[in-house]
Design an enzyme around this catalytic site. Structure first.
Site, short mmCIF file in Angstrom:
data_model
loop_
_atom_site.label_atom_id
_atom_site.label_comp_id
_atom_site.label_asym_id
_atom_site.label_seq_id
_atom_site.Cartn_x
_atom_site.Cartn_y
_atom_site.Cartn_z
N SER A 119 0.77 -1.16 0.11
CA SER A 119 0.08 0.17 -0.11
C SER A 119 0.91 1.22 -0.08
O SER A 119 1.96 1.42 0.41
CB SER A 119 -0.92 0.01 1.38
OG SER A 119 -1.62 1.21 1.42
N TYR A 143 -0.65 0.15 10.12
CA TYR A 143 -1.09 -0.43 8.95
C TYR A 143 0.03 -0.29 8.24
O TYR A 143 0.48 -1.36 7.44
CB TYR A 143 -2.36 0.06 8.28
CG TYR A 143 -2.59 -0.41 6.90
CD1 TYR A 143 -2.98 -1.73 6.95
CD2 TYR A 143 -2.69 0.36 5.96
CE1 TYR A 143 -3.40 -2.25 5.74
CE2 TYR A 143 -3.03 -0.44 4.82
CZ TYR A 143 -3.53 -1.65 4.40
OH TYR A 143 -3.86 -2.02 3.27
N LYS A 147 2.59 -3.17 6.66
CA LYS A 147 2.78 -3.51 5.28
C LYS A 147 4.29 -3.39 4.84
O LYS A 147 4.97 -4.16 4.21
CB LYS A 147 2.07 -2.61 4.27
CG LYS A 147 0.55 -2.74 4.34
CD LYS A 147 0.41 -4.13 3.77
CE LYS A 147 -1.27 -4.28 3.27
NZ LYS A 147 -1.57 -5.82 2.89
#
Length: 319
Positions: A119, A143, A147
């Site tokens: 992402s 998050y 990742k």
């Protein structure tokens, strides 16, 4: 090829599975924590499904076999969900992914191709006006950090010859069908999807000049299919991340596209408000990329945002 897709019950897993069934002769193994559906319109005889927890060693041993020649790793807890529940985000986004990679290492040949869904959230402020692959990721959320951890694993497993991996950093994909998710970016689909179905939607920041880096589902699917044909040595063995192409679209431009396709009635269903927890995450993300690397490797980009809105409207009309 025999292709595994994790997180296959989600939107990206479903559109990729549908495209693989329609455009290739590959066989598919779809897995998720719930039974993933088999996409409509494809050859269901080429699909098998299973549900289970990737952190469960017994499930992994039954899931991962030497017959798998490619894997798309799509499972995950989205941005605001991972921020709200740190333990769950780490377990699903990091622990489950590493367990899967270890199963690949123990069972599959080194020729296994692993496509990891990363992402743009791996980047955090401060950032230059335009982000290139040379910009060092400094995630501004749990998050994004999760990742990034998995991207580094892809790099090292590839460098050591355990498999051939690529990490594709997705732009925000819109317009997604279905219901809102826990992602901070969920409104970027909702503000088109809901009004076109006569339902209201809130935009969590009062700034129509706020830009996002977007990609349509149609273009994402084309780029995922293209990733299967990337040469193993297209990137150095220890640097396997690619920023997938997107386009820069402001909230105002999205509203203009909605009005063009859905009329003033659809536009009137939008509500603008300030949600500080979402705004902090959104403003930590980059707003413009140099996609020279991806375009040079054969990936493609959308020409304008209105096409994504019309694609979604067409899907509603067909339904």
């Amino acid at each position: 090829m025999h292709i595994l897709i994790t997180g296959a019950g989600g939107f990206v897993g479903q559109i990729l599975a549908e495209a693989l069934l329609k455009k290739t002769d590959h066989t598919l193994l779809l897995t998720d924590v719930v039974d993933p559906p088999i996409p409509k319109g494809g050859d269901s005889a080429r699909v098998s499904t299973t549900k289970g927890d990737l952190c469960d060693p017994s499930f992994l041993s039954s899931l991962v076999t030497s017959s798998i020649s490619a894997a798309f790793v799509f499972h995950g807890i989205m941005s605001s969900g991972a921020e709200a529940n740190y333990e769950l985000g780490m377990r699903v986004n990091v622990d489950a992914t590493r367990a899967l990679f270890e199963a690949f290492r123990a069972t599959c040949p080194a020729s296994l191709r692993v496509i990891y869904a990363s992402s743009q959230a791996v980047y955090g402020q401060p950032l230059p006006e335009t982000v290139t692959e040379a910009v060092v990721p400094t995630p501004g959320s749990s998050y994004g950090c999760e990742k990034m951890v998995c991207e580094l694993l892809v790099n090292d497993y590839t460098r050591r010859g355990f498999f051939t991996g690529f990490s594709l950093r997705f732009p925000t994909i819109t317009v997604r069908p279905g219901k809102p998710t826990a992602a901070a970016s969920s409104f970027l689909s909702g503000m088109i999807r809901e009004p076109l179905q006569g339902v209201g939607c809130s935009i969590p920041l009062k700034d129509r000049s706020f830009p996002s880096w977007l990609c349509s589902p149609r273009t994402l699917t084309a780029n995922l299919l293209a990733s299967l044909a990337l040469k193993a040595d297209a990137l150095p063995p220890h640097k396997r991340s690619i920023n997938l192409p997107g386009i820069r679209v402001t909230i105002q431009e999205m509203m203009d596209a909605l009005e063009k396709v859905g009329g003033k009635e659809a536009l009137s269903l939008l509500k603008e408000e300030t949600v500080p927890t979402y705004e902090v995450i959104l403003r930590s993300w980059p707003q413009r990329f140099d996609n020279s690397l991806a375009l040079g490797l054969g990936f493609v980009r959308d020409q304008e945002f209105e096409g994504a809105v019309r694609d979604f409207k067409d899907s509603l009309d067909k339904a």
